[in-house]
Design a protein around this motif. Structure first.
Motif, PDB file in Angstrom:
ATOM      1  N   PRO A 157      -4.625   1.027  -2.747  1.00  0.00           N
ATOM      2  CA  PRO A 157      -5.572  -0.648  -2.925  1.00  0.00           C
ATOM      3  C   PRO A 157      -5.579  -1.545  -4.487  1.00  0.00           C
ATOM      4  O   PRO A 157      -5.156  -2.568  -3.855  1.00  0.00           O
ATOM      5  N   ARG A 201       0.728  -1.126  -0.143  1.00  0.00           N
ATOM      6  CA  ARG A 201      -0.028  -0.047  -0.526  1.00  0.00           C
ATOM      7  C   ARG A 201       0.628   1.401   0.312  1.00  0.00           C
ATOM      8  O   ARG A 201       0.157   2.645  -0.761  1.00  0.00           O
ATOM      9  N   SER A 202       1.537   0.832   0.590  1.00  0.00           N
ATOM     10  CA  SER A 202       3.550   1.977   0.872  1.00  0.00           C
ATOM     11  C   SER A 202       3.536   2.488  -0.272  1.00  0.00           C
ATOM     12  O   SER A 202       3.744   3.665  -0.610  1.00  0.00           O
ATOM     13  N   ARG A 246       0.898   4.016  -2.960  1.00  0.00           N
ATOM     14  CA  ARG A 246       0.951   5.323  -2.605  1.00  0.00           C
ATOM     15  C   ARG A 246      -0.770   5.209  -2.131  1.00  0.00           C
ATOM     16  O   ARG A 246      -1.497   6.071  -2.638  1.00  0.00           O
ATOM     17  N   ASP A 247      -1.031   4.741  -1.103  1.00  0.00           N
ATOM     18  CA  ASP A 247      -2.473   4.185  -1.184  1.00  0.00           C
ATOM     19  C   ASP A 247      -3.336   3.455  -2.303  1.00  0.00           C
ATOM     20  O   ASP A 247      -4.804   3.923  -2.363  1.00  0.00           O
TER      21      ASP A 247
END
Length: 171
Positions: free
Chosen positions: A55, A48-49, A52-53
């Motif tokens: 999904p 996720r990181s 950049r979030d």
């Protein structure tokens, strides 16, 4: 908001068996569940990181987290600890603000059973707040760093300019 050109996963890609548990049951097992599924959770959060979030690229990692949770609760359900777990989460459900301190006697029995029958020790307090490195099998993602901020040189001392004050012009 999605644009027609964006990839959206189908329902079949998103469908996964759910953990059909109430919050008190999840809270009662939270320490053991977090420890049992630690690597899957770290892999999911890393994905996720890195994205950049977003999904969408992390669907499979999310499925792994859910699958791990199902494995944990199936092990717990088929073990002799199922009855002590049920007593513990029911106590939490009836406790004021669902606080652990009201159910320590049930927690102690559950903790002893988990250690004795499933060889799982409850993580020490603060375990999940410590830095724990994760070695991911996925390829390392190159991170683009922003351009460095240019260094501003200090201004050279210039002669004072004439300033007008109420008494007249001055240097």
């Amino acid at each position: 908001m999605a644009v027609k050109t964006q990839y959206l996963p189908s329902y079949e890609e998103l469908h996964v068996p759910e953990l059909k548990l109430s919050f008190p049951a999840l809270r009662a097992a939270s320490h053991y569940l977090g420890y049992f599924c630690d690597n899957q959770c770290k892999e999911f959060m890393l994905c996720r990181s890195e994205n950049r979030d977003d999904p969408r690229p992390c669907i499979n990692e999310g499925k792994e987290v859910t699958s791990c949770g199902l494995d944990f609760f199936n092990k717990l359900k088929s073990s002799p600890c199922a009855s002590s777990f049920t007593s513990y989460w029911k106590c939490l459900d009836n406790a004021e603000y669902m606080e652990f301190r009201y159910c320590r006697q049930f927690q102690k029995v559950f903790d002893q059973c988990m250690e004795e029958h499933l060889n799982m020790k409850k993580p020490e307090p603060g375990h999940f707040t410590k830095i724990r490195l994760h070695d991911s099998p996925r390829p390392k993602v190159e991170v683009e760093l922003p351009e460095p901020i240019p260094v501003i040189k200090p201004m050279a001392t210039e002669p004072k300019t004439k300033v007008y004050n109420t008494q007249g012009w001055s240097n």
